[in-house]
Design a protein around this motif. Structure first.
Motif, short mmCIF file in Angstrom:
data_model
loop_
_atom_site.label_atom_id
_atom_site.label_comp_id
_atom_site.label_asym_id
_atom_site.label_seq_id
_atom_site.Cartn_x
_atom_site.Cartn_y
_atom_site.Cartn_z
N THR A 62 -46.83 14.75 50.59
CA THR A 62 -46.93 14.04 51.85
C THR A 62 -48.38 13.76 52.20
O THR A 62 -49.29 14.37 51.64
CB THR A 62 -46.21 14.82 52.98
OG1 THR A 62 -46.10 13.95 54.11
CG2 THR A 62 -46.95 16.07 53.39
N VAL A 71 -36.15 13.72 54.73
CA VAL A 71 -34.84 13.58 55.38
C VAL A 71 -33.75 13.44 54.30
O VAL A 71 -32.67 14.01 54.41
CB VAL A 71 -34.83 12.37 56.34
CG1 VAL A 71 -33.43 12.13 56.89
CG2 VAL A 71 -35.81 12.59 57.49
N THR A 78 -49.00 20.89 64.16
CA THR A 78 -48.21 19.76 63.66
C THR A 78 -49.05 18.51 63.54
O THR A 78 -48.61 17.53 62.97
CB THR A 78 -47.08 19.43 64.64
OG1 THR A 78 -47.68 19.11 65.90
CG2 THR A 78 -46.11 20.60 64.81
N HIS A 98 -34.48 13.66 67.42
CA HIS A 98 -35.04 14.97 67.05
C HIS A 98 -36.29 14.80 66.22
O HIS A 98 -36.48 13.79 65.55
CB HIS A 98 -34.01 15.92 66.46
CG HIS A 98 -33.35 15.47 65.18
ND1 HIS A 98 -33.20 14.16 64.80
CD2 HIS A 98 -32.77 16.21 64.21
CE1 HIS A 98 -32.58 14.11 63.63
NE2 HIS A 98 -32.30 15.34 63.26
N TYR A 99 -37.13 15.80 66.31
CA TYR A 99 -38.49 15.69 65.80
C TYR A 99 -38.75 16.76 64.76
O TYR A 99 -38.47 17.95 64.98
CB TYR A 99 -39.46 15.87 66.98
CG TYR A 99 -40.87 16.28 66.60
CD1 TYR A 99 -41.83 15.32 66.30
CD2 TYR A 99 -41.23 17.62 66.54
CE1 TYR A 99 -43.11 15.69 65.95
CE2 TYR A 99 -42.51 18.00 66.19
CZ TYR A 99 -43.45 17.03 65.90
OH TYR A 99 -44.71 17.40 65.55
N TRP A 100 -39.26 16.35 63.62
CA TRP A 100 -39.69 17.32 62.61
C TRP A 100 -40.62 16.66 61.61
O TRP A 100 -41.08 15.55 61.84
CB TRP A 100 -38.51 18.04 61.95
CG TRP A 100 -37.35 17.23 61.46
CD1 TRP A 100 -36.47 16.53 62.24
CD2 TRP A 100 -36.89 17.08 60.11
NE1 TRP A 100 -35.50 15.95 61.44
CE2 TRP A 100 -35.73 16.28 60.14
CE3 TRP A 100 -37.35 17.56 58.87
CZ2 TRP A 100 -35.03 15.94 58.97
CZ3 TRP A 100 -36.65 17.24 57.72
CH2 TRP A 100 -35.51 16.44 57.77
N GLN A 101 -40.94 17.37 60.54
CA GLN A 101 -41.96 16.92 59.59
C GLN A 101 -41.56 17.32 58.16
O GLN A 101 -40.76 18.24 57.98
CB GLN A 101 -43.29 17.62 59.89
CG GLN A 101 -43.75 17.52 61.31
CD GLN A 101 -45.10 18.17 61.51
OE1 GLN A 101 -45.23 19.36 61.28
NE2 GLN A 101 -46.09 17.40 61.91
N ASN A 144 -47.63 5.97 61.05
CA ASN A 144 -46.21 6.00 60.77
C ASN A 144 -45.68 4.57 60.74
O ASN A 144 -45.58 3.91 61.77
CB ASN A 144 -45.54 6.80 61.89
CG ASN A 144 -44.17 7.27 61.49
OD1 ASN A 144 -43.40 6.52 60.92
ND2 ASN A 144 -43.86 8.51 61.81
N ALA A 150 -34.66 10.31 63.72
CA ALA A 150 -35.94 11.03 63.58
C ALA A 150 -36.89 10.25 62.71
O ALA A 150 -36.53 9.25 62.10
CB ALA A 150 -35.70 12.41 62.96
N GLY A 151 -38.12 10.74 62.65
CA GLY A 151 -39.13 10.19 61.74
C GLY A 151 -40.25 9.47 62.45
O GLY A 151 -41.31 9.26 61.90
N GLU A 152 -40.01 9.05 63.69
CA GLU A 152 -41.01 8.29 64.44
C GLU A 152 -40.53 8.27 65.89
O GLU A 152 -39.37 8.60 66.16
CB GLU A 152 -41.11 6.86 63.88
CG GLU A 152 -39.75 6.19 63.92
CD GLU A 152 -39.69 4.80 63.35
OE1 GLU A 152 -40.58 4.02 63.67
OE2 GLU A 152 -38.74 4.51 62.62
O1 PRX Z 1 -45.74 12.22 64.01
C1 PRX Z 1 -44.48 12.82 63.91
C2 PRX Z 1 -43.46 11.78 63.49
O2 PRX Z 1 -43.39 11.83 62.07
C3 PRX Z 1 -44.23 12.87 61.57
C4 PRX Z 1 -43.60 13.55 60.40
O3 PRX Z 1 -43.29 12.61 59.43
P1 PRX Z 1 -42.64 13.08 58.06
O4 PRX Z 1 -43.47 14.15 57.46
O5 PRX Z 1 -42.39 11.86 57.26
O6 PRX Z 1 -41.27 13.77 58.43
C5 PRX Z 1 -40.22 13.10 59.03
C6 PRX Z 1 -39.08 14.06 59.25
C7 PRX Z 1 -38.09 13.56 60.27
C8 PRX Z 1 -44.43 13.79 62.75
O7 PRX Z 1 -45.59 14.58 62.61
N1 PRX Z 1 -42.11 12.07 64.04
C9 PRX Z 1 -41.06 12.61 63.39
N2 PRX Z 1 -39.99 12.66 64.21
C10 PRX Z 1 -40.35 12.16 65.40
C11 PRX Z 1 -41.72 11.78 65.29
N3 PRX Z 1 -42.39 11.28 66.34
C12 PRX Z 1 -41.73 11.12 67.51
N4 PRX Z 1 -40.42 11.45 67.67
C13 PRX Z 1 -39.70 11.97 66.65
N5 PRX Z 1 -38.42 12.27 66.81
#
Ligand code: PRX
Length: 632
Positions: free
Chosen positions: A242, A289, A479, A387-390, A502, A364-366
């Motif tokens: 990543t 994902v 994060t 939902h938010y994750w990385q 992103n 998720a993802g953005e």
């Molecule tokens: O900035 C956040 C954004 O995407 C980043 C992580 O991207 P990635 O490593 O590709 O993982 C995606 C896994 C779902 C984060 O640091 N991000 C992810 N989800 C959200 C988000 N920003 C806002 N809202 C979200 N739900």
């Protein structure tokens, strides 16, 4: 019934008891001796001493009770194929694949790079690797040869697995050809390349002695029964690269036992899904994902997973909803960009199909903007859960958790900290907690819960330095996102603190794109920033200084050079990193110590105030940016 708050509190106050309970959701060949070993902070080791296997838990375990249930549905609107595999058939496919890998000498701990389109064999390959205790590293098909070569040199794989081609919008996209190029560039090229030939690239060239045809090798292993290799919980299951601040991607290393337990628990508590149901995740296997919620979690939970090759609007914008109807999808997972793409199409497609099986749509993802969230929720008449994750966390960090409690949601908010994550919003200078409605860096107090990255592949120091050294005052996981918590405890994500952008849910480092731009010999210097875009969230825009200004003196020369630079990025990094615009300037805005003022550039392009400019070396540089943007 417990509330999500009690559930969360219990996970933070008694992590060993909490996760010990969750660990019962999966099968262990040998029990673990300790739930959590945190003797070497910030490294957390989960379920140490336990032996298990991801492939066993996703497939073998279910064969007795669910042998006839469909495990995998592969749908390609590109080739018109649709194939179903029961758990029993999937087991056989994976054993055959594993037998071929064994024949090629793949053993426990070896790395295997998978560079494949969205086809069933990509999943067989991933499962076959973890079955043998080998470590897969899937590289997204949108990355070009040089990016692939950099990952090869970092992972030093024993084998590469690829296909002749993928397909997008009806056009074949060569994969094997890129592998050939990457292997020429790489220092640690593997000796063998295994090819799943789809017959899409008739011109595919083969290297004698190196390139092997999967279908040929499989013939000898059609009935193979390859036993699972039991691995210790902390052994790596995969590496996923990543982007970060530097140009060099980081290999996020995932363990086995912790990831397994985290995924199993998430299906129950976050996604609220039931075994026997169907999950449809529209991501790509090259992203986290895809790893977690196409490949592993649904099957670990005894569900049917859908693997979709194609666009969301081809043959028409109803295709995903048609899939939901036909396969009675209960749980769907997609991205805000995909929904924005659908929003531009005829809304009638959404009412055309029976979506009564669908319980939730997770995104998720953005950032999920409010108009998009409202639009899809009204159209579906189903809860839409942001939902938010990385990549690093592997599973959600902030989310509503309908499997525990059906809490009200607010548009624009991914709700609350998920169990296991001790989330804090910290002031970026003092590392103190901020109050309600105050902006802070989203941080997690260690130990990180199971499933999160265990280290950076081959570089423990980089793991500590990158993720745990943001604050000199305290060792916490950052994060690199800004966030805010409102008076009701709902979190909102405000964007990155670093130079990561992103684009349509794809995470890219501006440094990576800058390096790709500089691969063009005419470019002396460049700054790349992420600029707000209605459809993709953000797009990269480049400001470049050419070595010889006479080469971009006229408008025609500029547009020719812009095209060349875009092609260079396609070639070096991949089309996903291609700047939307390349502007030519003679000077870049920097501080007196030579640091690029990316944030000021970004602000100018987005029409905002560029902020504090007291440290700028030459204000004329910003004027050039403004004029370049005005010229369009
Ligand atoms: O900035 C956040 C954004 O995407 C980043 C992580 O991207 P990635 O490593 O590709 O993982 C995606 C896994 C779902 C984060 O640091 N991000 C992810 N989800 C959200 C988000 N920003 C806002 N809202 C979200 N739900």
């Amino acid at each position: 019934m417990t509330t999500y708050k009690e559930f969360h509190r219990h996970s933070i106050e008694s992590p060993e008891q909490f996760w010990g309970e969750q660990a019962k959701l999966v099968e262990w060949q040998e029990p673990y001796t300790r739930v959590l070993d945190y003797s070497r902070p910030p490294f957390s080791k989960w379920f140490g001493g336990g032996k298990t296997n991801l492939c066993h838990n996703a497939i073998d375990r279910h064969v007795a009770a669910r042998g006839k249930q469909t495990a995998l549905i592969y749908i390609s609107t590109e080739t018109g194929e649709e194939k179903r595999y029961t758990y029993k058939q999937l087991h056989q496919e994976v054993c055959s694949f594993a037998a071929v890998l064994q024949e090629l000498g793949v053993k426990r701990g070896d790395r295997v790079i998978i560079y494949m389109p969205m086809i069933a064999e990509a999943l067989f390959a991933m499962y076959a690797c973890v079955r043998l205790g080998a470590v897969h590293s899937v590289v997204f098909g949108g990355f070009a040869a040089a990016s692939l070569a950099a990952r090869i040199d970092d992972a030093k794989p024993k084998l590469m697995i690829t296909s002749d081609a993928g397909m997008r919008g009806g056009k074949a996209i060569p994969y094997k050809h890129l592998v050939d190029e990457a292997l020429k560039l790489a220092e640690h090229a593997p000796k063998k390349v295994l090819i799943v030939n789809r017959g899409l690239d008739r011109e595919m060239a083969l290297v004698h002695g190196r390139d092997l045809d999967y279908a040929e090798l499989k013939k000898a292993h059609l009935k193979a029964d390859v036993p699972v290799v039991w691995v210790e919980s902390g052994e790596p299951s995969y590496i996923l690269y990543t982007s970060g601040t530097t140009g060099k991607p980081k290999g996020v290393q995932r363990d086995t036992g912790g990831y397994l337990v985290a995924l199993a628990a998430s299906m129950k508590h976050i996604y609220g899904a039931q075994p026997g149901e169907t999950m449809f995740t529209t991501s790509d296997i090259g992203w986290v994902v895809g790893h977690s919620y196409i490949v592993y979690a649904p099957l670990i939970h005894g569900m049917t997973t859908i693997l979709y090759e194609g666009l969301p609007i081809r043959p028409d914008a109803g295709i995903w909803w048609k899939i939901v109807q036909e396969h009675k999808v209960s749980t769907m997972f997609s991205s805000p960009t995909a929904i924005r793409v659908l929003k531009k199409q005829d809304p009638a497609y959404l009412s055309k199909y029976d979506l009564s099986s669908l319980r939730y749509l997770f995104l998720a993802g953005e950032p999920l903007d409010e108009p998009t969230a409202r639009w899809i929720q009204d159209a579906l008449q189903r809860p839409v859960i942001d939902h938010y994750w990385q990549t690093e966390t592997g599973w959600p960090l902030l989310s509503a958790m309908p499997g525990i409690e059906d809490t009200a949601r607010k548009f624009g908010s991914p709700s609350f900290p998920v169990y296991g994550y001790n989330v804090k919003l910290l002031k970026d200078d003092t590392a103190e907690e901020v109050g309600a409605n105050e902006k802070g860096v989203v941080a997690v107090l260690p130990p990180l819960p199971p499933g999160c990255l265990s280290t950076v592949w081959g570089d423990d120091e980089r793991f500590v330095k990158t993720y745990f050294s943001f604050f000199p005052q305290r060792q916490v996981y950052t994060t690199f996102d800004w966030g805010i918590r409102d008076q009701d405890g709902y979190y909102f994500i405000l964007g990155r603190t670093d130079d990561v952008i992103n684009v349509a849910g794809h995470r890219l480092g501006t440094r990576e794109i800058e390096e790709a731009v500089q691969s063009h010999a005419a470019i002396a210097e460049v700054a790349v920033v992420g600029v707000a875009d209605q459809l993709k969230g953000q797009v990269p825009v480049a400001f470049a200084v050419v070595k010889d200004p006479s080469k971009v003196a006229s408008a025609a020369q500029q547009s020719a050079m812009e095209k060349e630079v875009m092609d260079a990025v396609d070639h070096q990094l991949g089309a996903i990193g291609r700047p939307a615009r390349v502007h030519f300037v003679t000077l870049l805005p920097k501080t007196r110590s030579g640091k690029l003022l990316r944030r000021s550039i970004q602000a100018l392009v987005e029409g905002r105030d560029p902020g504090d400019l007291t440290t700028i070396e030459d204000p004329a540089a910003l004027e050039q940016i403004s004029s370049a943007v005005k010229r369009g």
